[in-house]
Design a protein around this motif. Structure first.
Motif, PDB file in Angstrom:
ATOM      1  N   LYS A  31      35.311  -5.328  28.849  1.00 21.42           N
ATOM      2  CA  LYS A  31      35.791  -4.114  29.530  1.00 21.42           C
ATOM      3  C   LYS A  31      35.119  -3.962  30.895  1.00 21.42           C
ATOM      4  CE  LYS A  31      36.133   0.861  28.509  1.00 21.42           C
ATOM      5  NZ  LYS A  31      37.410   1.098  29.099  1.00 21.42           N
ATOM      6  N   ALA A  32      35.939  -3.595  31.898  1.00 21.19           N
ATOM      7  CA  ALA A  32      35.423  -3.341  33.251  1.00 21.19           C
ATOM      8  C   ALA A  32      34.915  -1.900  33.333  1.00 21.19           C
ATOM      9  CB  ALA A  32      36.532  -3.559  34.264  1.00 21.19           C
ATOM     10  N   PRO A  33      33.970  -1.633  34.214  1.00 22.08           N
ATOM     11  CA  PRO A  33      33.285  -2.576  35.101  1.00 22.08           C
ATOM     12  C   PRO A  33      32.075  -3.216  34.403  1.00 22.08           C
ATOM     13  CG  PRO A  33      32.578  -0.348  35.626  1.00 22.08           C
ATOM     14  CD  PRO A  33      33.594  -0.230  34.509  1.00 22.08           C
ATOM     15  N   LEU A  34      31.757  -4.438  34.795  1.00 23.42           N
ATOM     16  CA  LEU A  34      30.558  -5.100  34.290  1.00 23.42           C
ATOM     17  C   LEU A  34      29.360  -4.657  35.121  1.00 23.42           C
ATOM     18  CD1 LEU A  34      31.987  -8.704  33.791  1.00 23.42           C
ATOM     19  CD2 LEU A  34      31.743  -6.895  32.083  1.00 23.42           C
ATOM     20  N   THR A  49      47.547 -17.682  53.824  1.00 22.28           N
ATOM     21  CA  THR A  49      48.447 -16.776  53.129  1.00 22.28           C
ATOM     22  C   THR A  49      47.826 -16.397  51.786  1.00 22.28           C
ATOM     23  OG1 THR A  49      49.656 -18.662  52.202  1.00 22.28           O
ATOM     24  CG2 THR A  49      50.528 -17.688  54.215  1.00 22.28           C
ATOM     25  N   ASN A  50      48.060 -15.158  51.377  1.00 23.52           N
ATOM     26  CA  ASN A  50      47.521 -14.642  50.111  1.00 23.52           C
ATOM     27  C   ASN A  50      46.018 -14.881  49.985  1.00 23.52           C
ATOM     28  OD1 ASN A  50      50.044 -13.742  49.385  1.00 23.52           O
ATOM     29  ND2 ASN A  50      50.491 -15.460  48.048  1.00 23.52           N
ATOM     30  N   HIS A  51      45.292 -14.651  51.088  1.00 22.91           N
ATOM     31  CA  HIS A  51      43.833 -14.804  51.030  1.00 22.91           C
ATOM     32  C   HIS A  51      43.259 -13.765  50.082  1.00 22.91           C
ATOM     33  CE1 HIS A  51      39.691 -15.410  52.178  1.00 22.91           C
ATOM     34  NE2 HIS A  51      39.583 -14.101  52.303  1.00 22.91           N
ATOM     35  N   LYS A  52      42.415 -14.214  49.161  1.00 21.23           N
ATOM     36  CA  LYS A  52      41.789 -13.330  48.183  1.00 21.23           C
ATOM     37  C   LYS A  52      40.308 -13.217  48.510  1.00 21.23           C
ATOM     38  CE  LYS A  52      44.803 -14.736  44.380  1.00 21.23           C
ATOM     39  NZ  LYS A  52      45.424 -15.996  44.781  1.00 21.23           N
ATOM     40  N   TRP A  53      39.766 -12.106  48.626  1.00 20.29           N
ATOM     41  CA  TRP A  53      40.245 -10.741  48.578  1.00 20.29           C
ATOM     42  C   TRP A  53      39.576  -9.965  49.707  1.00 20.29           C
ATOM     43  CZ3 TRP A  53      43.869  -9.793  44.875  1.00 20.29           C
ATOM     44  CH2 TRP A  53      43.904 -10.624  43.746  1.00 20.29           C
ATOM     45  N   VAL A  54      40.143  -8.812  50.075  1.00 24.98           N
ATOM     46  CA  VAL A  54      39.424  -7.821  50.875  1.00 24.98           C
ATOM     47  C   VAL A  54      39.616  -6.481  50.178  1.00 24.98           C
ATOM     48  CG1 VAL A  54      39.550  -9.030  53.093  1.00 24.98           C
ATOM     49  CG2 VAL A  54      41.388  -7.467  52.450  1.00 24.98           C
ATOM     50  N   VAL A  55      38.593  -5.643  50.272  1.00 26.10           N
ATOM     51  CA  VAL A  55      38.674  -4.331  49.617  1.00 26.10           C
ATOM     52  C   VAL A  55      38.973  -3.256  50.654  1.00 26.10           C
ATOM     53  CG1 VAL A  55      37.216  -4.984  47.662  1.00 26.10           C
ATOM     54  CG2 VAL A  55      36.156  -4.002  49.711  1.00 26.10           C
ATOM     55  N   GLU A  56      39.268  -2.067  50.151  1.00 27.71           N
ATOM     56  CA  GLU A  56      39.726  -0.945  50.985  1.00 27.71           C
ATOM     57  C   GLU A  56      38.859  -0.723  52.234  1.00 27.71           C
ATOM     58  OE1 GLU A  56      42.417   2.038  51.728  1.00 27.71           O
ATOM     59  OE2 GLU A  56      42.398   1.213  49.707  1.00 27.71           O
ATOM     60  N   ASP A  57      37.539  -0.727  52.081  1.00 23.70           N
ATOM     61  CA  ASP A  57      36.707  -0.414  53.247  1.00 23.70           C
ATOM     62  C   ASP A  57      36.501  -1.599  54.194  1.00 23.70           C
ATOM     63  OD1 ASP A  57      34.856  -1.936  51.859  1.00 23.70           O
ATOM     64  OD2 ASP A  57      33.348  -0.362  51.693  1.00 23.70           O
ATOM     65  N   ASP A  91      26.612  -9.486  41.396  1.00 27.66           N
ATOM     66  CA  ASP A  91      25.663  -8.861  42.328  1.00 27.66           C
ATOM     67  C   ASP A  91      25.973  -7.383  42.523  1.00 27.66           C
ATOM     68  OD1 ASP A  91      24.242 -11.254  42.872  1.00 27.66           O
ATOM     69  OD2 ASP A  91      25.773 -11.868  44.297  1.00 27.66           O
ATOM     70  N   SER A  92      27.266  -7.058  42.649  1.00 25.81           N
ATOM     71  CA  SER A  92      27.691  -5.672  42.838  1.00 25.81           C
ATOM     72  C   SER A  92      29.172  -5.579  42.503  1.00 25.81           C
ATOM     73  CB  SER A  92      27.437  -5.217  44.283  1.00 25.81           C
ATOM     74  OG  SER A  92      28.195  -5.993  45.186  1.00 25.81           O
ATOM     75  N   SER A  93      29.673  -4.344  42.436  1.00 20.12           N
ATOM     76  CA  SER A  93      31.094  -4.166  42.134  1.00 20.12           C
ATOM     77  C   SER A  93      31.634  -2.952  42.862  1.00 20.12           C
ATOM     78  CB  SER A  93      31.311  -4.023  40.620  1.00 20.12           C
ATOM     79  OG  SER A  93      30.672  -2.853  40.145  1.00 20.12           O
ATOM     80  N   THR A  94      32.958  -2.884  42.958  1.00 23.14           N
ATOM     81  CA  THR A  94      33.625  -1.728  43.553  1.00 23.14           C
ATOM     82  C   THR A  94      34.938  -1.493  42.821  1.00 23.14           C
ATOM     83  OG1 THR A  94      34.567  -0.787  45.580  1.00 23.14           O
ATOM     84  CG2 THR A  94      34.703  -3.174  45.340  1.00 23.14           C
TER      85      THR A  94
END
Length: 197
Positions: free
Chosen positions: A136-139, A183-191, A163-166
């Motif tokens: 189950k997330a988050p780890l 193309t479809n580069h993984k990943w960038v987060v909202e901030d 190391d960390s999570s968001t």
């Protein structure tokens, strides 16, 4: 007369030897100069940096099975954005287009690649669905996991530490960076995304 002839012969041999030796030294010197011109440390470092820029595959492929599309993302598929992430040289400030928006727990991980390359510290990012039997997330930070992500050589199957999570929305993006189209580069987060200027 004999002595004079001998001295002349010795002088001639000595001169020829000196000329021959100076020719060898000059040739070796030229060769060393040629090597230094083609293999300077800065050029070597530059070509290594260039290869590191392209460790990520040009096509990141499809999103992992089980990941949920974001129901109301800040940036929709097709939106033009500017990246503030600096995961690899040339990324920060690059223009990109959103190719996927998802709800998932996203992790920064440290791992030792399975191909024998140097350990990778604080790799951003992998999503929960790219971990083998994660539960189950988050780890929690410090949790040991096995990566199913295949973003870079030696990543799939590697043992890693969280190391960390968001919980931010996580995006796949298409971008041109350092002369390469991704193309479809993984990943960038909202901030790590802002509206295109």
């Amino acid at each position: 007369m004999k002595t004079s002839k001998s001295l002349t012969t010795i002088a001639a041999v000595a001169a020829a030897s000196a000329l021959l030796l100076s020719g060898c030294a000059s040739s070796e010197g030229d060769e060393a100069t040629q090597h230094s011109q083609h293999e300077t440390p800065s050029e070597t470092a530059s070509s290594e940096d260039h290869s590191e820029n392209h460790e990520h595959a040009a096509d990141g492929g499809q999103p992992p099975t089980g990941i949920e599309e974001a129901s109301d993302p800040t940036y929709a598929v097709g939106d033009e954005v500017t990246l503030t992430a600096d995961h690899v040289p040339g990324m920060k400030g690059a223009k990109a287009r959103i190719s996927g928006a998802f709800d998932s727990t996203t992790y920064s991980v440290s791992y030792t690649p399975t191909d024998g390359s140097d350990p990778v510290k604080d790799h951003k990012w992998v999503v929960h669905e790219e971990l083998e039997s994660p539960g189950k997330a988050p780890l929690k930070d410090g949790t040991k996991v096995t990566l199913n992500a295949d973003h870079m050589p030696g990543m799939k199957g590697a043992e890693a530490t969280i190391d960390s999570s968001t919980e931010d929305t996580v995006y796949m993006v298409d971008l041109d960076m350092d002369g390469m189209t991704m193309t479809n580069h993984k990943w960038v987060v909202e901030d790590e995304v802002q509206p295109a200027e």
